[in-house]
Scaffold this motif. Structure first.
Motif, PDB file in Angstrom:
ATOM      1  N   GLY A 112     -14.693 -65.001 -18.332  1.00  0.00           N
ATOM      2  CA  GLY A 112     -13.319 -64.634 -17.686  1.00  0.00           C
ATOM      3  C   GLY A 112     -12.541 -64.024 -18.791  1.00  0.00           C
ATOM      4  N   VAL A 113     -12.635 -64.476 -20.040  1.00  0.00           N
ATOM      5  CA  VAL A 113     -11.626 -64.166 -21.108  1.00  0.00           C
ATOM      6  C   VAL A 113     -12.060 -62.626 -21.641  1.00  0.00           C
ATOM      7  CG1 VAL A 113     -11.151 -64.563 -23.384  1.00  0.00           C
ATOM      8  CG2 VAL A 113     -10.751 -66.291 -21.704  1.00  0.00           C
ATOM      9  N   ILE A 145      -9.554 -59.941 -20.756  1.00  0.00           N
ATOM     10  CA  ILE A 145      -8.986 -59.059 -21.850  1.00  0.00           C
ATOM     11  C   ILE A 145      -9.346 -57.651 -21.800  1.00  0.00           C
ATOM     12  CG2 ILE A 145      -8.963 -58.850 -24.431  1.00  0.00           C
ATOM     13  CD1 ILE A 145      -8.981 -61.776 -24.838  1.00  0.00           C
ATOM     14  N   THR A 146     -10.368 -57.207 -21.586  1.00  0.00           N
ATOM     15  CA  THR A 146     -10.845 -55.840 -21.557  1.00  0.00           C
ATOM     16  C   THR A 146      -9.918 -54.981 -20.409  1.00  0.00           C
ATOM     17  OG1 THR A 146     -13.102 -56.470 -22.265  1.00  0.00           O
ATOM     18  CG2 THR A 146     -12.580 -54.325 -21.225  1.00  0.00           C
ATOM     19  N   LEU A 147     -10.175 -55.608 -19.108  1.00  0.00           N
ATOM     20  CA  LEU A 147      -9.399 -54.746 -18.015  1.00  0.00           C
ATOM     21  C   LEU A 147      -7.796 -55.106 -18.234  1.00  0.00           C
ATOM     22  CD1 LEU A 147     -11.536 -56.288 -15.186  1.00  0.00           C
ATOM     23  CD2 LEU A 147     -11.590 -53.930 -16.382  1.00  0.00           C
ATOM     24  N   GLY A 148      -7.257 -55.995 -18.582  1.00  0.00           N
ATOM     25  CA  GLY A 148      -5.941 -56.120 -19.080  1.00  0.00           C
ATOM     26  C   GLY A 148      -5.310 -55.509 -19.953  1.00  0.00           C
ATOM     27  N   LEU A 174     -17.179 -69.206 -11.081  1.00  0.00           N
ATOM     28  CA  LEU A 174     -16.027 -69.655 -11.779  1.00  0.00           C
ATOM     29  C   LEU A 174     -15.654 -68.409 -12.633  1.00  0.00           C
ATOM     30  CD1 LEU A 174     -17.152 -73.307 -12.511  1.00  0.00           C
ATOM     31  CD2 LEU A 174     -15.484 -72.417 -10.923  1.00  0.00           C
ATOM     32  N   ALA A 175     -16.627 -67.812 -13.104  1.00  0.00           N
ATOM     33  CA  ALA A 175     -16.075 -66.905 -14.059  1.00  0.00           C
ATOM     34  C   ALA A 175     -15.453 -65.692 -13.343  1.00  0.00           C
ATOM     35  CB  ALA A 175     -17.345 -65.974 -14.737  1.00  0.00           C
ATOM     36  N   VAL A 176     -15.825 -65.140 -12.101  1.00  0.00           N
ATOM     37  CA  VAL A 176     -15.088 -64.262 -11.163  1.00  0.00           C
ATOM     38  C   VAL A 176     -13.767 -64.584 -10.713  1.00  0.00           C
ATOM     39  CG1 VAL A 176     -15.345 -63.091  -8.827  1.00  0.00           C
ATOM     40  CG2 VAL A 176     -17.343 -63.328 -10.372  1.00  0.00           C
ATOM     41  N   SER A 177     -13.683 -65.957 -10.578  1.00  0.00           N
ATOM     42  CA  SER A 177     -12.333 -66.643  -9.941  1.00  0.00           C
ATOM     43  C   SER A 177     -11.335 -66.718 -11.224  1.00  0.00           C
ATOM     44  CB  SER A 177     -12.508 -67.944  -9.527  1.00  0.00           C
ATOM     45  OG  SER A 177     -13.012 -69.028 -10.417  1.00  0.00           O
ATOM     46  N   SER A 178     -11.620 -66.968 -12.525  1.00  0.00           N
ATOM     47  CA  SER A 178     -10.977 -67.152 -13.701  1.00  0.00           C
ATOM     48  C   SER A 178     -10.588 -65.688 -14.107  1.00  0.00           C
ATOM     49  CB  SER A 178     -11.463 -67.866 -14.774  1.00  0.00           C
ATOM     50  OG  SER A 178     -12.739 -67.373 -15.197  1.00  0.00           O
ATOM     51  N   THR A 179     -11.333 -64.553 -14.055  1.00  0.00           N
ATOM     52  CA  THR A 179     -11.221 -63.317 -14.654  1.00  0.00           C
ATOM     53  C   THR A 179      -9.586 -62.770 -14.127  1.00  0.00           C
ATOM     54  OG1 THR A 179     -13.436 -62.904 -14.744  1.00  0.00           O
ATOM     55  CG2 THR A 179     -12.016 -61.047 -14.769  1.00  0.00           C
ATOM     56  N   PRO A 180      -9.197 -62.792 -12.955  1.00  0.00           N
ATOM     57  CA  PRO A 180      -7.856 -62.116 -12.703  1.00  0.00           C
ATOM     58  C   PRO A 180      -6.666 -62.838 -13.389  1.00  0.00           C
ATOM     59  CG  PRO A 180      -9.091 -62.596 -10.687  1.00  0.00           C
ATOM     60  CD  PRO A 180     -10.090 -63.248 -11.722  1.00  0.00           C
TER      61      PRO A 180
END
Length: 303
Positions: A115-116, A120-123, A171-177
């Motif tokens: 998720g980080v 970070i990349t998309l943000g 969990l990775a998908v849910s933490s990415t946003p």
């Protein structure tokens, strides 16, 4: 030379103070107070990580081996594997607790790590370039955030068979946003600073500005927030395992152990309280460590 003044404290004794030309006194920075909870939190996290890493060489039986009679209460008089008692089958709760820490830490840390990276990349892209790409990335993040984490995980486990990989991806998908929004906000703040404008005016490329100028200032805030997200992901994995849709048996997990002990809560409460206590202390320690790191390294609170 800076002029000095004399301040009389009591008769016969004077203290000399250096005063600037503007008359503004020099104030020493506040001293950081010692917190026993913070030190305990770091100690507990280190202990759990140590036990999870070295579980195969510790003097405890395997998590699926019978160590004694079933439903034996905790006792420190016998061997180490019986210190926390046994479950209904006779397996050591201490052994299952240690091996269950592997599942919780691996799932929480790996999912948060993915998720980080994605966040970070998309943000960075959304916060720096703005415009249409910012609108699209923000919209995707808001859509994912509109689904409760537990509902999303339940839907994924209903479509696919429950496994550690399905839970990790969910969990990775849910933490990415969460990391997208946090990185985007920090990127927008740092991209408007003078040193970024100077680099842009000197002809630096966008990729160089993002990697060399913006990213080093964004990472401390994200890293300080990371333990809080890991704690939330561990709770989500434990909730899913408690519902019977987490890591399939016989692999132990703290949520599954709580579920197994819930049926005999009145007669053998230790079967529930032992894994629940470990889950509570781990989440509490991660929250305390995350708050301490945020106050220590989050530059948005210092500028």
């Amino acid at each position: 030379m800076i002029p000095t003044t004399s301040v009389t404290v009591r008769p016969g004794k004077k203290v000399r103070e250096g005063v600037a030309r503007t008359g503004a006194p020099s104030i020493a920075p506040p001293r950081r107070q010692f917190s026993a909870l913070v030190w305990f939190s770091y100690f507990w996290i280190a202990l759990i990580v140590f036990l999870a890493l070295f579980a195969p060489i510790l003097p405890i039986p395997s998590y699926d081996a019978v160590a004694g009679p079933g439903r034996q209460a905790p006792s420190f008089d016998g061997p180490i594997e019986l210190w926390l008692g046994t479950d209904a089958v006779g397996r050591s709760l201490l052994s299952r607790l240690v091996y269950g820490a592997q599942v919780s830490l691996v799932v929480g840390t790996c999912a948060a790590g993915v998720g980080v990276i994605l966040g970070i990349t998309l943000g960075l892209i959304a916060g720096y370039f703005r415009g249409a790409i910012d609108w699209v990335i923000t919209l995707i993040a808001d859509v994912v955030l509109s689904f409760p984490v537990l509902v999303l995980l339940l839907a994924m486990t209903a479509i696919f068979s429950p496994s550690i990989w399905v839970i990790l991806i969910g969990l990775a998908v849910s933490s990415t946003p969460t990391f997208i929004r946090l990185t985007r906000a920090n990127t927008m703040a740092w991209a408007s600073r003078d040193f970024v404008r100077a680099a842009r005016n000197m002809g630096a490329s966008n990729s160089r500005i993002l990697i060399r100028e913006v990213l080093p200032n964004v990472v401390p805030s994200i890293a300080a927030y990371l333990p809080l997200v890991i704690a939330a992901l561990i709770v989500a994995e434990g909730s899913l395992s408690f519902l019977g849709l987490g890591i399939p048996p016989p692999t132990p997990s703290w949520g599954g152990m709580i579920n197994s002990g819930a049926a005999v809560l009145r007669t053998e409460p230790y079967m529930t309280f032992v894994p629940a206590g470990a889950l509570f202390l781990t989440v509490f320690a991660l929250n305390q460590a995350g708050e301490h790191l945020r106050l220590r390294f989050d530059r948005t609170l210092q500028n």
